[in-house]
Design an enzyme around this catalytic site. Structure first.
Site, PDB file in Angstrom:
ATOM      1  N   CYS A  86      20.852 121.148  17.613  1.00  0.00           N
ATOM      2  CA  CYS A  86      20.034 119.956  17.430  1.00  0.00           C
ATOM      3  C   CYS A  86      20.879 118.700  17.649  1.00  0.00           C
ATOM      4  CB  CYS A  86      19.369 119.980  16.055  1.00  0.00           C
ATOM      5  SG  CYS A  86      17.958 118.840  15.940  1.00  0.00           S
ATOM      6  N   HIS A  98      16.627 125.124  16.364  1.00  0.00           N
ATOM      7  CA  HIS A  98      17.392 125.666  15.231  1.00  0.00           C
ATOM      8  C   HIS A  98      17.304 127.198  15.225  1.00  0.00           C
ATOM      9  CE1 HIS A  98      18.334 121.914  13.004  1.00  0.00           C
ATOM     10  NE2 HIS A  98      17.264 121.459  13.638  1.00  0.00           N
ATOM     11  N   GLU A 139      19.127 129.312  13.819  1.00  0.00           N
ATOM     12  CA  GLU A 139      19.487 129.924  12.534  1.00  0.00           C
ATOM     13  C   GLU A 139      18.263 130.285  11.702  1.00  0.00           C
ATOM     14  OE1 GLU A 139      19.687 125.397  11.672  1.00  0.00           O
ATOM     15  OE2 GLU A 139      19.970 126.778  13.362  1.00  0.00           O
TER      16      GLU A 139
END
Length: 547
Positions: free
Chosen positions: A385, A519, A521
């Site tokens: 990001c 993102h 994750e």
């Protein structure tokens, strides 16, 4: 099961916060799923914010984002990682959102002039949330945020008390998580805090059905019996929840403590298939037998509160599982790197550098210096990001030699290579925003499609042409100002379907240098590590072997 046969489990917490209600909920759900049940997890937060999107990570920790674009509590990340079930907008609600909906209805005249009160209007709205959009689920697990006794959580406690009366004892279960502290000076476990917490809950009209007792040390049988006696429970309903070395041991420990069996007993469910703990046992075995070792430097500005990066920590750990490698995270405050000369000392023992997402200018220069150091010294680099956006700025400044390249997020600039995202396509049409738009809920949020470039590193990592990843940002790379990037080795290898928004960048002639606007994750799981984190840890492991 039909909707009428859905079983509700309400998880409350007492004594102190941070007892792990989220992990308890996620672990119980995983055990029920392993027995063949379909489970839905929900979180009810007592704060007045409408959602966590505008809350400081220093106060609230990570803001977790769902596929359908909800900004939610970080516990929903635990839910997804432990169950593999994607959370939705309708799985997290706050007091602020409940009150907003009630007041909006009042303004519209939906209550026909009635006096609006906490009971029944607010509690009815809470009950409606809990029971809405249930299709073929067998269990709905609802975690009540905060600690019993907090004034903020009273409407939620009252709502679930009412639901018990409406649903009946055999369709609802109250699971109360408490603390049994060990007093080192006296070398004793103390049950009094748990007794008082249960008494507080009983004073609100709720008798817990099961107690989950957190403790640093094993709880002797006589202490469990004492808790059962004073809390008006059967001995088998007092469940021990000891501390463990890894959060991924929790489902195993809870099963050994017979938590899932006690839930089934409460609902009078018989002849259910055995829990399959193979996946968790394999994860723990991998953790214990991992031989490799890597140091990952995470350069951020919320590093003093690591819950700000909860999903990131877990995703790095999952990448370690995939490579049978132990991952040690070195937390680096970006402001320590304001002088580029400090990078060499700080990164001396680091095998990979990760710059995560964030907002605001503070620490930006330090992150840019870290990115430059990774680029020049061939250290595996992963930008997420804002980390990707700063990689674009670093390249523009130091390779393309555009010294005034910057982001409009940080102020006015004559070369806005990172600019405010003013419009984008959603499933409902074009979304438009400007500088005057509200901050809450006005970002590009949720899952978006990305097309990968042929013969790129990224397409080899994903092994597919089209991917879907979750976003949370207001600013985008301005491709019209990226002239000379590809000729100098930086490629935008992932683009939005209309090819206007860069989603992924990578650097030629570098062992591993990738930035992503999304993102990743948020979608990583211990039993299904995200490919980007698996690849990043492998590259970092290769780097460690060269040092």
């Amino acid at each position: 099961m039909s909707e009428t046969s859905v079983k509700y489990v309400f998880i409350t917490g007492g004594v102190v916060s941070s007892l792990g209600k989220g992990l308890a909920s996620a672990s119980l759900a995983s055990l029920l799923i392993s027995r063949g049940f379909k489970v839905r997890l929900r979180k009810l937060d007592p704060y007045l914010n409408v959602d966590p999107g505008t809350m400081s990570p220093f106060q609230h920790g990570e803001c977790f984002v769902t596929d359908d674009g909800a900004e939610t509590d970080l516990d929903l990340g635990h839910y997804e990682r432990f169950t593999g079930v994607a959370a939705k907008k309708t799985d997290n609600v706050t007091t602020g959102k409940i009150y907003s909906e009630v007041l909006e209805k009042e303004r519209k005249g939906d209550y026909l002039g009635a006096t609006i009160q906490v009971i029944p209007h607010v509690t009815d709205a809470i009950k409606s949330f809990i029971t809405s959009e249930i299709k073929d689920e067998d269990f709905v697990l609802c975690e009540i945020g905060g600690t019993v006794g907090d004034i903020e959580s009273l409407p939620f406690i009252e709502a679930i008390r009412q639901l018990r009366n409406e649903l009946g004892a055999f369709k609802s279960c109250f699971l109360h998580v408490t603390l049994v502290p060990f007093i080192n000076a006296a070398q004793e476990l103390k049950t009094k805090p748990t007794q008082h917490s249960v008494k507080e809950l009983q004073g609100m009209g709720i008798q817990p059905d099961i107690l989950l007792c957190r403790s640093e040390v094993p709880i002797p049988t006589d202490q469990k019996n004492k808790i059962a006696l004073f809390c008006n429970l059967d001995k088998s309903s007092v469940i021990e929840a000891p501390d463990v070395k890894s959060i991924y041991e929790v489902p195993i420990k809870y099963h050994e403590s017979r938590l899932d069996l006690q839930i089934l007993k409460h609902f009078n469910l018989k002849n259910i298939k055995k829990a399959n703990l193979k996946v968790w046992k394999n994860i723990i075995k991998t953790q214990r037998e991992s031989e490799g070792f890597v140091n990952i430097g995470v350069v951020g500005k919320y590093t003093s509160i690591i819950d700000s990066y909860k999903s990131l920590i877990e995703a790095l750990t999952h990448g370690g599982f995939f490579n049978k490698t132990k991952v040690d995270i070195k937390w680096i405050d970006a402001e320590q790197l304001e002088k580029s000369s400090s990078c060499e000392n700080i990164f001396r023992d680091v095998h990979g550098i990760l710059v995560p997402g964030g907002f605001g200018e503070r620490g930006a220069l330090g992150k840019i210096n870290a990115i430059q150091y990774a680029r020049l010294n061939k250290i595996p680099f992963f930008g997420i990001c804002l980390g990707m956006q700063l990689a674009v700025i670093e390249f523009a400044k130091n390779v393309i030699k555009v010294k005034n390249a910057y982001s409009t997020e940080f102020g006015k600039t004559s070369f806005p290579i990172i600019s405010l995202l003013t419009e984008w396509m959603t499933k409902d049409g074009i979304e438009i925003r400007d500088l005057k738009s509200q901050y809450g809920g006005t970002m590009r949020l949720g899952s978006y499609e990305c097309h990968l470039k042929e013969n790129s590193k990224i397409i080899k990592i994903y092994n597919k042409n089209v991917i879907h990843e979750r976003h949370r940002h207001r600013y985008e790379v301005n491709m019209s100002l990226c002239n000379g990037f590809e000729e100098n080795g930086l490629i935008f290898s992932g683009l939005s379907p209309n090819k206007e928004l860069p989603e992924i960048l990578e650097l030629r002639d570098h062992p591993w240098y990738i930035g992503v606007q999304f993102h990743p994750e948020l979608k990583s799981k211990p039993f299904d590590p995200h490919p980007l984190f698996s690849s990043f840890i492998k590259a970092s492991l290769d780097k460690s072997r060269l040092l």
